[in-house]
Design a protein around this motif. Structure first.
Motif, PDB file in Angstrom:
ATOM      1  N   MET A  11      -2.355 -12.202  -0.316  1.00 53.74           N
ATOM      2  CA  MET A  11      -1.746 -11.221   0.584  1.00 53.74           C
ATOM      3  C   MET A  11      -2.865 -10.387   1.212  1.00 53.74           C
ATOM      4  O   MET A  11      -4.000 -10.390   0.729  1.00 53.74           O
ATOM      5  CB  MET A  11      -0.809 -10.300  -0.196  1.00 53.74           C
ATOM      6  CG  MET A  11       0.302 -11.066  -0.906  1.00 53.74           C
ATOM      7  SD  MET A  11       1.482  -9.990  -1.737  1.00 53.74           S
ATOM      8  CE  MET A  11       0.469  -9.159  -2.929  1.00 53.74           C
ATOM      9  N   GLU A  12      -2.486  -9.653   2.240  1.00 50.45           N
ATOM     10  CA  GLU A  12      -3.486  -8.838   2.938  1.00 50.45           C
ATOM     11  C   GLU A  12      -4.242  -7.920   1.965  1.00 50.45           C
ATOM     12  O   GLU A  12      -5.449  -7.730   2.092  1.00 50.45           O
ATOM     13  CB  GLU A  12      -2.777  -8.019   4.019  1.00 50.45           C
ATOM     14  CG  GLU A  12      -3.728  -7.494   5.054  1.00 50.45           C
ATOM     15  CD  GLU A  12      -2.986  -6.955   6.268  1.00 50.45           C
ATOM     16  OE1 GLU A  12      -2.169  -7.697   6.849  1.00 50.45           O
ATOM     17  OE2 GLU A  12      -3.244  -5.785   6.618  1.00 50.45           O
ATOM     18  N   ALA A  13      -3.520  -7.392   0.985  1.00 56.75           N
ATOM     19  CA  ALA A  13      -4.133  -6.456   0.039  1.00 56.75           C
ATOM     20  C   ALA A  13      -5.194  -7.106  -0.841  1.00 56.75           C
ATOM     21  O   ALA A  13      -5.971  -6.409  -1.503  1.00 56.75           O
ATOM     22  CB  ALA A  13      -3.044  -5.831  -0.835  1.00 56.75           C
ATOM     23  N   ASP A  14      -5.238  -8.435  -0.857  1.00 57.89           N
ATOM     24  CA  ASP A  14      -6.230  -9.147  -1.677  1.00 57.89           C
ATOM     25  C   ASP A  14      -7.558  -9.326  -0.940  1.00 57.89           C
ATOM     26  O   ASP A  14      -8.532  -9.830  -1.519  1.00 57.89           O
ATOM     27  CB  ASP A  14      -5.715 -10.548  -2.046  1.00 57.89           C
ATOM     28  CG  ASP A  14      -4.404 -10.516  -2.815  1.00 57.89           C
ATOM     29  OD1 ASP A  14      -4.263  -9.650  -3.698  1.00 57.89           O
ATOM     30  OD2 ASP A  14      -3.534 -11.358  -2.526  1.00 57.89           O
ATOM     31  N   ALA A  15      -7.602  -8.939   0.329  1.00 58.46           N
ATOM     32  CA  ALA A  15      -8.762  -9.269   1.171  1.00 58.46           C
ATOM     33  C   ALA A  15     -10.080  -8.751   0.589  1.00 58.46           C
ATOM     34  O   ALA A  15     -11.095  -9.465   0.606  1.00 58.46           O
ATOM     35  CB  ALA A  15      -8.547  -8.741   2.585  1.00 58.46           C
TER      36      ALA A  15
END
Ligand SMILES: CC(C)(COP(=O)(O)OP(=O)(O)OC[C@H]1O[C@@H](n2cnc3c(N)ncnc32)[C@H](O)[C@@H]1OP(=O)(O)O)[C@@H](O)C(=O)NCCC(=O)NCCS
Length: 167
Positions: A11-15
């Motif tokens: 997910m975006e938060a894992d970037a």
């Protein structure tokens, strides 16, 4: 062998975590031709640009991202549509605990859902852990491209690994 890790789509938060683990791989000097650093904003753009045939996954323990993996089409040519190139990166502190193998086995079992019949790995010749991981996951080495790319001004060879998923 470590306890099984949880694996889910990135997910975006894992970037940020994905970028940090990528940079640790780059620091080995044998993981990729890419150069770092890969800050979160750059990895967010990278994640957004992936399409439905280029999934990215993360491996977590206690809600912490310790590894990531990805599939991408090997070629834009129609007749190679079923061939994907894989990527697996494990955080430096979590290596040699079986996480890489779990991530690669997950890619092997998930790949047919994305329309792939074969996985290939293109691994720098000196990347002993990367080649050994692939062999342990049932890949065979089918050759070596010599002087295939420049890394830090030095020509580097690339080992070709393959695993058929349908036979
Ligand atoms: C390659 C990489 C993903 C392996 O991840 P890992 O979690 O440490 O690997 P595992 O613990 O699952 O090891 C599985 C098998 O791979 C082989 N292996 C892994 N690391 C190795 C090493 N340093 N030396 C020799 N063999 C190694 C072994 O056969 C091992 O099985 P064993 O522990 O029973 O001997 C990790 O070293 C990494 O992230 N490197 C930087 C990124 C990279 O090079 N990725 C590969 C190219 S996509």
């Amino acid at each position: 062998m470590s306890a099984p890790i949880a694996i889910r789509s990135a997910m975006e938060a894992d970037a940020g975590a994905i970028g940090a683990i990528y940079d640790e791989g780059i620091a080995t000097g044998n993981a990729t031709f890419a150069q770092g650093p890969h800050p979160a904003h750059e990895r967010r753009e990278w994640l957004r640009a992936r399409d439905e045939r280029a999934p990215v996954f993360v491996g977590l323990a206690a809600d912490r991202v310790l590894a990531w993996s990805a599939l991408a089409p090997f070629s834009g040519r129609e007749w190679y549509t079923g061939v994907a190139e894989y990527t697996v990166y494990v955080s430096a502190a979590a290596r040699r605990r079986g996480l890489g193998l779990q991530m690669l086995y997950h890619l092997v079992s998930a790949a047919p859902e994305y329309g792939y019949w074969k996985l290939v790995g293109m691994i720098l010749r000196e990347n002993t852990p990367g080649i050994a991981l692939a062999e342990k996951a049932g890949f065979r080495r089918v050759g070596t491209y010599s002087a295939h790319g420049l890394l830090g001004g030095e020509w580097r060879d690339v080992a070709l690994m393959e695993r058929h998923l349908r036979r």
